[in-house]
Design a protein around this motif. Structure first.
Motif, short mmCIF file in Angstrom:
data_model
loop_
_atom_site.label_atom_id
_atom_site.label_comp_id
_atom_site.label_asym_id
_atom_site.label_seq_id
_atom_site.Cartn_x
_atom_site.Cartn_y
_atom_site.Cartn_z
N ARG A 278 62.90 -1.76 18.42
CA ARG A 278 62.92 -2.30 19.79
C ARG A 278 64.04 -3.31 19.94
O ARG A 278 64.72 -3.35 20.96
CB ARG A 278 61.59 -2.97 20.10
CG ARG A 278 60.47 -2.02 20.29
CD ARG A 278 59.20 -2.77 20.59
NE ARG A 278 58.15 -1.82 20.93
CZ ARG A 278 57.06 -2.14 21.59
NH1 ARG A 278 56.86 -3.37 21.97
NH2 ARG A 278 56.17 -1.24 21.87
N ALA B 251 64.19 3.65 24.95
CA ALA B 251 63.34 2.59 25.51
C ALA B 251 62.07 3.20 26.10
O ALA B 251 60.97 2.65 25.95
CB ALA B 251 64.09 1.80 26.57
N PHE C 164 59.73 4.09 23.21
CA PHE C 164 59.07 2.88 22.71
C PHE C 164 57.94 2.47 23.65
O PHE C 164 56.86 2.09 23.21
CB PHE C 164 60.07 1.73 22.56
CG PHE C 164 60.83 1.75 21.27
CD1 PHE C 164 60.18 1.52 20.07
CD2 PHE C 164 62.19 2.01 21.25
CE1 PHE C 164 60.88 1.54 18.86
CE2 PHE C 164 62.89 2.03 20.06
CZ PHE C 164 62.24 1.80 18.87
#
Length: 154
Positions: A138, A113, A116
Motif C-alpha cells: 500500500r 489501489a 488493495f
C-alpha cells in the motif's frame, strides 16, 4: 472592417503523460522470501532483521505457495501462551495464508489501489507469466500517487 488576428493558426497543445504508472515501476524487486518448512522463529527473526512485516512463501521450485505475515506469527505466539509453552519450531506452512491474491506486473497503480481496497491486504505479490517478480505494498502505491500528483494524464 473586422479585427484581424496576427497570431495565425494555433496547434492544439495536448500534454503527454510520461511518468511511469505501472505496478512494475514501483514494486519491490529484491524480496526476502520464505520456505514452507522454515520455522516461525526464523521468520520472526527475519522480520526483525530486515524490518519487514511479511513476505512471500516459495516452494523448492520457486513457485508462490503462500504469504506469511506478522499476523500469522501472532497465531503462533497466542497458541504458545495459551498452552503455556515456549514458541515452538513450528513450520511456516502451518501458519501462512495459502489463499493469496496476486497482481499482474503490467497493471496501473490506480488499478492496484482498487485491488488493495477490495481485498484489504497490506502487500500483494506481483506476478509475470506465473512467476513471482516482485511485491507491491500500500505504501508503494501511496508513494507512486505522490510522485504522479504533479502530472496530467488522460
Amino acid at each position: 472592417m473586422g479585427i484581424k488576428s496576427f497570431q495565425g493558426i494555433r496547434k492544439s497543445s495536448k500534454k503527454e503523460f510520461d511518468a511511469p504508472i505501472l505496478v512494475s515501476d514501483y514494486m519491490t524487486k529484491k524480496l526476502v522470501t520464505f520456505s514452507p518448512d522454515q520455522s516461525i522463529l526464523e521468520v520472526m527473526e527475519q522480520f526483525t532483521k530486515y524490518n519487514i512485516s511479511g513476505g512471500p512463501v516459495l516452494n523448492d521450485d520457486g513457485f508462490l505457495v503462500g504469504i506469511i505475515s506478522e499476523a500469522d506469527c501472532m497465531k503462533q505466539i497466542s497458541e504458545s501462551r495459551y498452552f503455556n509453552q515456549p514458541i515452538l519450531d513450528r513450520s511456516v506452512e502451518k501458519y501462512m495464508s495459502k489463499n493469496v491474491e496476486t497482481i499482474p506486473h503490467d497493471i496501473s497503480i490506480f488499478d492496484a489501489a482498487g485491488v488493495f481496497d477490495k481485498h484489504n491486504r497490506r502487500r500483494l505479490p506481483v506476478m509475470k507469466d506465473g512467476l513471482l517478480v516482485g511485491q507491491i505494498s500500500r505504501k508503494d502505491v501511496v508513494v507512486a500517487a505522490l510522485k504522479l500528483s504533479g502530472q496530467n494524464w488522460k
